[in-house]
Design a protein around this motif. Structure first.
Motif, short mmCIF file in Angstrom:
data_model
loop_
_atom_site.label_atom_id
_atom_site.label_comp_id
_atom_site.label_asym_id
_atom_site.label_seq_id
_atom_site.Cartn_x
_atom_site.Cartn_y
_atom_site.Cartn_z
N GLN A 62 0.82 -0.94 -0.07
CA GLN A 62 -0.17 -0.24 0.22
C GLN A 62 0.90 1.03 -0.07
OE1 GLN A 62 -3.54 -0.08 -0.47
NE2 GLN A 62 -2.84 2.38 -0.88
N GLU A 63 1.90 1.13 0.81
CA GLU A 63 3.01 2.66 0.79
C GLU A 63 3.72 2.68 -0.71
OE1 GLU A 63 3.56 4.54 3.09
OE2 GLU A 63 2.04 3.47 4.69
N LEU A 64 4.23 1.22 -1.57
CA LEU A 64 4.08 1.88 -2.80
C LEU A 64 3.51 2.17 -3.59
CD1 LEU A 64 6.02 1.00 -4.96
CD2 LEU A 64 5.32 -1.47 -5.24
N ILE A 65 2.06 1.85 -3.14
CA ILE A 65 0.86 2.11 -4.50
C ILE A 65 0.23 4.02 -4.00
CG2 ILE A 65 -1.51 2.35 -4.43
CD1 ILE A 65 -1.36 -0.70 -4.42
N ASP A 66 0.51 3.79 -2.58
CA ASP A 66 0.39 6.05 -2.49
C ASP A 66 1.99 6.30 -3.06
OD1 ASP A 66 -1.90 5.07 -0.69
OD2 ASP A 66 -0.71 5.09 1.17
#
Length: 421
Positions: A62-66
């Motif tokens: 999720q951090e990478l997506i953000d």
């Protein structure tokens, strides 16, 4: 930073699997930058270590997506879309259910609510669901404090009606915010909405351009299942040739990029509508994640009246004709933009950027042959002009030239690989 291309492709494949993102559309450099930021945040030495970390810590996905999803939006962007929405809903059975996906940092779903209030609808008449893949975007949207970049255009009367001054900017009134429900979700992932109620209006703008052809078809099929039989689908300018290939016809709303299901449309002139949908396009000056595009001027919505968009004057930018050309294009004054680009060419000689800007203006006027010619001239002078490549690729896709579009996709991919070295 030196990175191994094969390893980068693992991340590109993972992002496509998770959110449908095509690296050829956004450019591998965008993904590489996001990877570098996340490696620095986790104090990891290289991509191999980060890949291992990502597999062991699923919350890092999720951090990478953000980090990859970079918002570029503002209130009442493409105002004709909101006008088409309010006109479509007049006289229909209430309450209405509307969807904004992706909702980014909230400007679009709040604009939906404001437009409906301005058109005379009551709070009990509608709800707006807002979905995005980015937890960071959703946190920003729910905080709902907006600065100058979210208010573009000369006429900001809607801000006086619907906002209050707040520390750090402006915040929509409670009445507006209470109409919107934010949810973390992915159009291509597990169903976000488990109930069987369909949406009367779906805003899905500037998302399909980040997908490859197969994923675009999957996304439009998913949207078809979410949209009511007589619902309205609104897409972005550069996506307007896609719905007609997947069971939609134009709603005949100029510059709104609005579509209805073919089964719900009048049988009269369905084929001409499909042809028109293939031709219809508005120029985008780059993918949204790269931040440059040709926006339409903003027009707030007066209560109970249909929006009428004034044409703002072209800013006087003496001595900088390319800047003047961009400003004219931003205002929708395409003839003036071409004249400014021509003045630049007369003074400094041919340039890739001038040809590219002229191509955008022809693209916006549905003059595909002229647009393609200008894009090709830009690429003759600058073969690695990423924006000209991207827009020519989209234009060829709309024309059905899949082989030509694939060739440009490969060129864009190679440019991304160069950025990884």
């Amino acid at each position: 930073m030196m990175v191994e291309t094969g390893t980068v492709r693992h991340f590109e494949g993972l992002l496509q699997e998770m959110i449908g993102l095509s690296s050829a559309s956004v450019g591998a450099s965008v993904i590489r930058h996001a990877l570098a930021r996340r490696m620095a945040a986790r104090a990891l030495p290289d991509l191999h270590a980060y890949w291992t970390y990502l597999k062991e810590h699923r919350d890092e996905r999720q951090e990478l997506i953000d980090c990859v999803v970079v918002p570029e939006t503002w209130f009442f962007r493409d105002p004709e879309a909101f006008g088409a929405m309010t006109e479509h809903l007049r006289g229909r059975e209430r309450p209405f259910r509307l969807l904004s996906l992706p909702c980014s940092t909230g400007e679009e779903p709040y604009s939906i609510a404001m437009a409906l209030f301005d058109a005379g609808f009551a709070a009990a008449d509608f709800t707006v669901d807002a979905v995005d893949v980015s937890t960071r975007n959703l946190a920003y949207a729910e905080r709902a404090v907006y600065g100058r970049n979210s208010f573009r255009g000369a006429d900001l009367a809607f801000r006086e009606r619907h906002f209050e001054a707040f520390e750090g900017g402006f915040r929509p009134h409670d009445r507006v915010r209470q109409q919107v429900r934010f949810t973390l979700g992915n159009l291509l992932g597990p169903a976000v909405f488990t109930d069987r109620q369909h949406f009367d209006v779906v805003f899905c703008r500037n998302l399909l351009i980040y997908f490859d052809r197969e994923t675009q078809g999957q996304a439009l099929a998913r949207l078809n299942g979410m949209l009511a039989a007589h619902g309205l689908l609104l897409v972005g300018p550069g996506e307007s040739g896609l719905p007609s290939l997947h069971g939609y016809v134009s709603a005949r709303r100029p510059r709104a990029f609005a579509f209805v299901k073919a089964a719900a449309a009048s049988p009269v002139s369905v084929e001409p509508e499909r042809a028109a949908a293939r031709r219809t396009t508005r120029a985008l000056s780059a993918p949204a994640m790269q931040g440059r595009r040709v926006p339409m001027p903003i027009k707030p919505f007066a209560r109970r009246t249909a929006p009428v968009e004034p044409v703002p004057p072209v800013p006087d930018v003496t001595g900088d004709d390319l800047t003047a050309a961009r400003a004219a294009a931003d205002a929708g004054l395409f003839a003036e933009a071409r004249k400014a680009a021509e003045r630049h060419a007369a003074q400094y000689g041919p340039s890739a950027e001038a040809f590219y800007l002229v191509g955008l203006t022809y693209d916006a006027e549905n003059e595909e042959a002229q647009a393609a010619g200008q894009y090709r001239k830009a690429l003759y002078l600058a073969p690695d002009h990423r924006e000209a490549l991207a827009h020519l690729r989209l234009l060829l896709q709309r024309q059905g030239d899949e082989a030509g579009a694939r060739a440009l996709t490969r060129r864009l991919s190679r440019l991304g690989e160069k950025g990884d070295t």
